[in-house]
Design a protein around this motif. Sequence first.
Motif, PDB file in Angstrom:
ATOM      1  N   PHE A 255      61.520  35.403  -4.078  1.00 17.11           N
ATOM      2  CA  PHE A 255      60.968  35.795  -2.788  1.00 17.11           C
ATOM      3  C   PHE A 255      59.528  36.292  -2.919  1.00 17.11           C
ATOM      4  N   ASN A 256      58.966  36.109  -4.098  1.00 15.67           N
ATOM      5  CA  ASN A 256      57.577  36.478  -4.362  1.00 15.67           C
ATOM      6  C   ASN A 256      56.816  35.262  -4.871  1.00 15.67           C
ATOM      7  N   HIS A 257      55.649  35.030  -4.328  1.00 15.66           N
ATOM      8  CA  HIS A 257      54.829  33.906  -4.773  1.00 15.66           C
ATOM      9  C   HIS A 257      54.106  34.271  -6.070  1.00 15.66           C
ATOM     10  N   THR A 258      54.256  33.403  -7.075  1.00  8.31           N
ATOM     11  CA  THR A 258      53.576  33.585  -8.358  1.00  8.31           C
ATOM     12  C   THR A 258      52.922  32.268  -8.760  1.00  8.31           C
ATOM     13  N   LYS A 259      52.175  32.287  -9.836  1.00 10.28           N
ATOM     14  CA  LYS A 259      51.522  31.075 -10.327  1.00 10.28           C
ATOM     15  C   LYS A 259      52.532  30.037 -10.781  1.00 10.28           C
ATOM     16  N   ASP A 260      53.768  30.469 -11.038  1.00  8.50           N
ATOM     17  CA  ASP A 260      54.814  29.545 -11.491  1.00  8.50           C
ATOM     18  C   ASP A 260      55.611  28.931 -10.337  1.00  8.50           C
ATOM     19  N   SER A 261      55.310  29.328  -9.112  1.00  3.44           N
ATOM     20  CA  SER A 261      56.038  28.793  -7.952  1.00  3.44           C
ATOM     21  C   SER A 261      55.730  27.302  -7.791  1.00  3.44           C
ATOM     22  N   VAL A 262      56.786  26.496  -7.728  1.00  4.16           N
ATOM     23  CA  VAL A 262      56.628  25.039  -7.612  1.00  4.16           C
ATOM     24  C   VAL A 262      56.760  24.592  -6.161  1.00  4.16           C
ATOM     25  N   TYR A 263      57.742  25.131  -5.460  1.00  3.53           N
ATOM     26  CA  TYR A 263      57.978  24.753  -4.073  1.00  3.53           C
ATOM     27  C   TYR A 263      58.042  26.003  -3.201  1.00  3.53           C
ATOM     28  N   GLU A 264      57.524  25.885  -1.986  1.00  3.66           N
ATOM     29  CA  GLU A 264      57.569  26.960  -0.999  1.00  3.66           C
ATOM     30  C   GLU A 264      58.365  26.470   0.201  1.00  3.66           C
ATOM     31  N   GLY A 265      59.245  27.326   0.723  1.00 10.78           N
ATOM     32  CA  GLY A 265      60.051  26.905   1.859  1.00 10.78           C
ATOM     33  C   GLY A 265      60.754  28.074   2.510  1.00 10.78           C
ATOM     34  N   ILE A 266      61.893  27.792   3.153  1.00 15.73           N
ATOM     35  CA  ILE A 266      62.666  28.804   3.866  1.00 15.73           C
ATOM     36  C   ILE A 266      64.085  28.837   3.299  1.00 15.73           C
ATOM     37  N   PHE A 267      64.548  30.051   2.980  1.00 13.07           N
ATOM     38  CA  PHE A 267      65.907  30.243   2.447  1.00 13.07           C
ATOM     39  C   PHE A 267      66.805  30.805   3.542  1.00 13.07           C
ATOM     40  N   PHE A 268      67.952  30.134   3.757  1.00 10.30           N
ATOM     41  CA  PHE A 268      68.955  30.581   4.715  1.00 10.30           C
ATOM     42  C   PHE A 268      70.173  31.064   3.917  1.00 10.30           C
ATOM     43  N   LYS A 269      70.361  32.371   3.896  1.00  9.73           N
ATOM     44  CA  LYS A 269      71.443  32.953   3.103  1.00  9.73           C
ATOM     45  C   LYS A 269      72.756  32.911   3.869  1.00  9.73           C
ATOM     46  N   GLU A 270      73.830  32.568   3.145  1.00  8.07           N
ATOM     47  CA  GLU A 270      75.154  32.582   3.754  1.00  8.07           C
ATOM     48  C   GLU A 270      75.516  34.007   4.146  1.00  8.07           C
ATOM     49  N   ILE A 271      76.063  34.162   5.336  1.00 11.36           N
ATOM     50  CA  ILE A 271      76.501  35.472   5.795  1.00 11.36           C
ATOM     51  C   ILE A 271      77.809  35.847   5.106  1.00 11.36           C
ATOM     52  N   GLY A 272      77.902  37.110   4.659  1.00 15.37           N
ATOM     53  CA  GLY A 272      79.136  37.579   4.043  1.00 15.37           C
ATOM     54  C   GLY A 272      79.162  37.460   2.542  1.00 15.37           C
ATOM     55  N   THR A 273      78.020  37.173   1.909  1.00 17.99           N
ATOM     56  CA  THR A 273      77.975  37.096   0.453  1.00 17.99           C
ATOM     57  C   THR A 273      76.931  38.066  -0.084  1.00 17.99           C
ATOM     58  N   ASP A 274      77.213  38.656  -1.240  1.00 17.83           N
ATOM     59  CA  ASP A 274      76.257  39.569  -1.875  1.00 17.83           C
ATOM     60  C   ASP A 274      75.300  38.817  -2.787  1.00 17.83           C
ATOM     61  N   PHE A 275      75.538  37.528  -2.976  1.00 22.07           N
ATOM     62  CA  PHE A 275      74.706  36.727  -3.861  1.00 22.07           C
ATOM     63  C   PHE A 275      73.759  35.847  -3.041  1.00 22.07           C
ATOM     64  N   ASP A 276      72.750  35.299  -3.704  1.00 19.05           N
ATOM     65  CA  ASP A 276      71.798  34.416  -3.029  1.00 19.05           C
ATOM     66  C   ASP A 276      72.374  32.999  -2.967  1.00 19.05           C
ATOM     67  N   ASN A 277      73.368  32.847  -2.093  1.00 17.83           N
ATOM     68  CA  ASN A 277      73.970  31.542  -1.839  1.00 17.83           C
ATOM     69  C   ASN A 277      73.549  31.083  -0.447  1.00 17.83           C
ATOM     70  N   GLY A 278      73.225  29.796  -0.327  1.00 15.01           N
ATOM     71  CA  GLY A 278      72.843  29.281   0.976  1.00 15.01           C
ATOM     72  C   GLY A 278      72.090  27.982   0.876  1.00 15.01           C
ATOM     73  N   LEU A 279      71.120  27.793   1.777  1.00 14.25           N
ATOM     74  CA  LEU A 279      70.337  26.562   1.840  1.00 14.25           C
ATOM     75  C   LEU A 279      68.856  26.879   1.713  1.00 14.25           C
ATOM     76  N   PHE A 280      68.128  26.008   1.029  1.00 12.94           N
ATOM     77  CA  PHE A 280      66.676  26.136   0.886  1.00 12.94           C
ATOM     78  C   PHE A 280      66.037  24.889   1.466  1.00 12.94           C
ATOM     79  N   ARG A 281      65.178  25.064   2.493  1.00 12.89           N
ATOM     80  CA  ARG A 281      64.512  23.935   3.140  1.00 12.89           C
ATOM     81  C   ARG A 281      63.041  23.952   2.766  1.00 12.89           C
ATOM     82  N   PHE A 282      62.531  22.792   2.310  1.00 11.33           N
ATOM     83  CA  PHE A 282      61.145  22.732   1.846  1.00 11.33           C
ATOM     84  C   PHE A 282      60.611  21.314   1.948  1.00 11.33           C
ATOM     85  N   MET A 283      59.310  21.188   1.767  1.00 13.35           N
ATOM     86  CA  MET A 283      58.650  19.886   1.776  1.00 13.35           C
ATOM     87  C   MET A 283      58.435  19.426   0.343  1.00 13.35           C
ATOM     88  N   LYS A 284      58.888  18.205   0.043  1.00 15.73           N
ATOM     89  CA  LYS A 284      58.631  17.584  -1.244  1.00 15.73           C
ATOM     90  C   LYS A 284      57.857  16.306  -0.966  1.00 15.73           C
TER      91      LYS A 284
END
Length: 228
Positions: free
Chosen positions: A165-194
């Motif tokens: 969730f932080n932009h660094t020099k190693d970031s390859v793709y930038e997009g939007i993360f949709f986290k599943e509701i009801g989970t404590d982990f980063d599970n969900g969908l990532f939408r981006f332009m390739k």
Amino acid sequence: MINIYNESILVCVYYGPNGERLIKRGCNIAKMLKAPLYILTVDEKPFDELDAEKVFYIEQWKKIADEHQDAHFIMKDNEKRPVSKVIAEVARKKNVTQIILGQTAQSRWQQITKGSIINDLLHDIPFVDLHIISVSRYIRNDEGLYEKGVRAYLIKEGNHYKLSFNHTKDSVYEGIFFKEIGTDFDNGLFRFMKGAETLQVQVCDGLVTDFTNIDASTAMSLNDLDNE
């Protein structure tokens, strides 16, 4: 490009996965008619108050416009007038002859497909043809599927990508993360332009191991995005 048919196309889009589909429809029509294409979105908030998800879509639309000859992106922010009035104004200024609208209930644009608003458009700009396009539906937060999207990045690590969730020099793709509701982990969908393609990939415990595109609108029973 010579506009031999004297046509001009306006595509009206709102935030969500259907905007790109409408723009592509407009691009095809504009190419066939050798006509200029305008892509319009309207928001009642100033641009600098928009969240990361909305800004992401705007960046996508601008990129698509830049990749097509004679396509122009128009953003009307901090707009308090009815949407139909804004559309009519742009149509007059750009000598638009055809308007493409999505049949969607998203936010203020739900008014567009109601008879009264259509009648307003036909009254204000009777010289314009209206195309109402049926579109697939989107995620509804209160259905318990995904939280509101947030800006995120993918960082390459071996054979997989790590969500950050932080932009660094190693970031390859930038997009939007949709986290599943009801989970404590980063599970969900990532939408981006390739490149020129929009992808939506699965995130499991903060990792992306497969770039197979997921069509969430057909994989699950989804509804329209809520008004904010």
